[in-house]
Design an enzyme around this catalytic site. Structure first.
Site, PDB file in Angstrom:
ATOM      1  N   HIS A 102      39.496  44.803  26.931  1.00 34.61           N
ATOM      2  CA  HIS A 102      40.433  45.852  26.506  1.00 34.61           C
ATOM      3  C   HIS A 102      40.077  46.411  25.131  1.00 34.61           C
ATOM      4  CE1 HIS A 102      43.251  45.072  29.842  1.00 34.61           C
ATOM      5  NE2 HIS A 102      42.925  43.809  29.671  1.00 34.61           N
ATOM      6  N   ASN A 175      48.752  45.547  33.455  1.00 31.96           N
ATOM      7  CA  ASN A 175      47.643  46.405  33.861  1.00 31.96           C
ATOM      8  C   ASN A 175      48.158  47.538  34.744  1.00 31.96           C
ATOM      9  OD1 ASN A 175      45.529  44.927  32.607  1.00 31.96           O
ATOM     10  ND2 ASN A 175      45.394  43.530  34.341  1.00 31.96           N
TER      11      ASN A 175
END
Length: 717
Positions: A102, A175
């Site tokens: 990320h 997510n």
């Protein structure tokens, strides 16, 4: 044993007797209780060969590298699991200071408001009354690439929200896909190592289309459900504003009476869900590597604030026990047809960051940040995350005091006896830095005290289909079905979406150089859907291998329309950008009318021309927002042309103009045009269909994708 002369000087010096490498013993394969693969040195193996045995960093041989240690088969992970803690600890500190995963993210500030009170389900203060609100900070990210990678690779996207509530920060860290690749956190370092750039060559960047990832997937059938989502159009979203978000794990809601229910969290984009097509995603990355970041920033900057509704799926243990899957398994979802999502709130992002580094880069999300009324479940992946994130943030931000960075600090009072540490900015008074203390009896400040009435208390039950007195490194049988839900997902898609999934597998596996890995993936996919596996095999021009043995035979779970993007598509222009191509001599009045139609529908017109300066047009002079070669149609949701016949004929000799319409047509977008544009349309091979319309039809047609066109413009698997 490697020749000592081949070792690097540093290895010779510091690890003289350490055999490098990972051993070359051919492992025996066994299947665990949950269907997971164990590659072991067999009973009759060479147990004198130290290099053949997996160990921790201090040489302790590991008996099980697939499961963390739990209090009962379905119980919480135990702190004494030194193998898990060392593995995650080392993984958390592999990169500095960039996030390991990320790394490439975009963030914004906003507000969350409760739209449906649920005090019967939770004592969380934010949900006690309609209208309760709090500030939020949201960060969206790709998973695989580094901070300097592009925005549009095929990848899972992070969707993390920090709620600054009056009872402390609540971080919902999820997510854009509701399931995950693995069932147990002990496998997370292996997953990420496999999907990151290959260790010996440092590429590919931000891509899963390579040997090591698919080798891992082929040996971990539990990953197939998430892989199916990633290979679908969910892996290439049109915009961060047009993604769903999911909490992934099963959490608990606990009310004031101490009663608990399981809960799954969902974010539903008010804008609707939309994705790119693969050819479009590739071209977008070349045209604008910051496509998603720019889209989010500019939409907020223009006052077109992105918004999501927060929804929950609520259920109890009695319901969970009846399901053919385990609700504690992060590779499984609950179909909305089974448990409808009830909307309880709305998040609106209305302010861009003032400084990218100070806020977006330094924001630290922790799954452990929860508030009274919300609690954890025994999901083994979640349990590992509860340990990992705090450790990671210390590594990235350099200090245990990262909570004092403004973007991380709560907006309610916080007081404790934690002191000192690197970069301490608070100045505590008095000498009360421990508790209990009796300093108040001497007139000194004694400091804060615990409160059993309003403080966080953990839901006490731990016997739900679990024997908590056992300490086991095992995966429950209820985690063993790895194929039923991928089958549910695939069969819930439209024919066109199924073709996209098959084509994505063909593309990814075509990049795999190890033939046996390709075949093993296909052998797993035969358990999901025979037609899908055959389409992929045909696309790779290889023979379909024998079906892999399933740890638990899959069952037919039917269909769920909520899993399809195309079945939920919105075709309105709100929040979308429409590119308008014009040139010298174009009708200014017609352009202004078209802009008004788009603006009235909530869209944004973007003028494109061969030159960006003032261009003579009928009834005036007009400046373009972008130059033709630098503003390809992949950047727009729909396109329109306002051209004279002479200008259209001239543009047939301009490759950028021809490609502008060719791409819009190939990507199944709406193309609105005037009669004068016909020569350019013909040159670009644009044929009349429901999405190729006259300018005055745009308001009615909207900007929906016209998927019936796709088989005429590309061959899909």
């Amino acid at each position: 044993m490697t020749d000592e002369k081949s070792l690097s000087p540093s290895t010779q010096n510091s690890l003289h007797d350490h055999p490098p490498g990972s051993g070359d013993t051919q492992p025996e394969n066994t299947i665990g209780h949950g269907g997971e693969l164990h590659q072991i040195v067999g009973k009759d193996g060479n147990h004198a060969d130290g290099a053949a045995h997996l160990t921790d960093n201090f040489g302790h041989r590991i008996a099980d590298n697939e499961n963390s240690l739990k209090a009962g088969q379905r119980g919480p992970t135990l702190l004494e699991d030194f193998i898990l803690r060392e593995k995650i600890f080392h993984f958390d500190h592999e990169r500095i200071p960039e996030r390991i995963v990320h790394a490439r993210g975009s963030g914004a500030h906003g507000v969350f408001e409760c739209t449906k009170a649920i005090p019967e389900l939770t004592k969380a203060s934010i949900f006690q009354k309609v209208g309760n609100s709090c500030p939020v900070f949201a960060r969206f990210s790709t998973v695989t690439g580094g901070a300097g990678s592009v925005d549009t690779p095929r990848d899972v996207r992070g969707f993390a929200v920090k709620f600054y509530t009056d009872t402390g920060n609540w971080d919902l860290v999820g997510n854009n896909i509701p399931v995950f690749f693995i069932q147990d956190a002990i496998k997370f370092p292996d997953l990420v190592h496999s999907v990151k750039m290959e260790a010996d060559r440092g590429y590919p960047q931000a891509a899963s289309a390579h040997d090591t990832f698919w080798d891992f997937v082929s040996l971990m059938p539990e990953s197939l459900h998430t892989v199916m989502w990633a290979m679908s159009d969910r892996g290439i979203p049109r915009s961060l504003r047009m993604m769903e978000g999911f909490g992934v794990h099963t959490f608990r809601l606990v009310n004031a009476a101490g009663e608990a229910h399981f809960v799954k969290f969902h974010w539903k984009p008010v804008q609707g869900i939309q994705s790119l097509v693969w050819d479009e995603a590739v071209k977008v990355s070349g045209a604008d590597s910051d496509y998603h970041r720019r889209d989010l920033f500019e939409s907020i900057d223009h006052g077109d604030f992105p918004a999501w509704e927060l929804g929950v799926q609520v259920f109890d243990e009695a319901w969970a026990k009846k399901q053919p899957y385990d609700v504690l398994d992060a590779t499984k979802l609950i179909p909305e047809e089974e448990i409808p999502v009830q909307i309880i709130g709305r998040m609106t992002l209305n302010r861009n960051v003032d400084n990218f580094f100070a806020e977006t880069e330094q924001v630290a999300f922790l799954p452990t940040n929860i508030i009274p009324g919300i609690d954890f479940s025994n999901d083994p992946l979640l349990q590992g995350r509860l340990f990992s994130y705090l450790d990671t943030q210390k590594s990235r931000l350099g200090t245990t005091n990262f909570h004092q960075i403004p973007v991380n600090a709560p907006k309610c009072p916080f007081n404790n006896f934690q002191r000192d540490g690197m970069m301490q900015t608070l100045v505590p008074r008095g000498r009360a830095n421990y508790e209990p203390n009796s300093l108040a009896e001497a007139g000194e400040e004694g400091g804060p005290r615990e409160c059993s009435e309003t403080g966080f208390t953990t839901f006490p039950a731990n016997n739900e289909r679990n024997a908590p007195e056992e300490k086991l490194r095992i995966r429950p049988d209820s985690f063993a079905d790895h194929y039923s839900q991928p089958r549910l997902f695939y069969r819930s898609q439209t024919d066109n979406e199924q073709a996209h999934i098959a084509s994505a597998f063909v593309f990814e596996l075509s990049k795999v150089q190890l033939p046996h890995v390709r075949k093993r993936v296909l052998s797993q996919l035969r358990n999901v859907d025979e037609t899908l596996a055959k389409r992929i095999a045909d696309g790779l021009a290889i023979t379909l291998p024998e079906k892999a043995k399933a740890a638990k035979e899959p069952v037919d779970l039917g269909h769920s329309d909520k899993l399809s993007i195309q079945k939920q598509a919105k075709g309105d222009m709100a929040g979308r950008t429409i590119g308008i191509l014009f040139a010298q001599g174009s009708d200014l009045t017609g352009i202004e009318q078209l802009k008004n139609v788009i603006t009235k529908a909530g869209g944004t017109p973007y003028l494109v021309a061969p030159k960006v300066g003032g261009i003579p047009v009928a009834h005036g002079v007009l400046k373009a927002d972008g130059q033709l070669a630098g503003s390809p149609s992949v950047l727009f949701d729909a396109v329109a042309t306002v051209l004279t016949p002479d200008a259209a004929e001239q543009l047939t000799h301009e490759s950028a103009a021809v490609q502008w319409l060719m791409d819009a047509y190939a990507h199944c977008k709406t193309i609105a045009h005037c009669k004068g544009s016909q020569a350019l349309l013909d040159k670009a091979g644009v044929k009349k269909d429901k999405g190729v319309i006259m300018l005055d039809e745009l308001a009615k047609a909207g900007i929906a994708r016209h998927w019936q066109r796709e088989p005429t413009v590309r061959e899909l698997a």
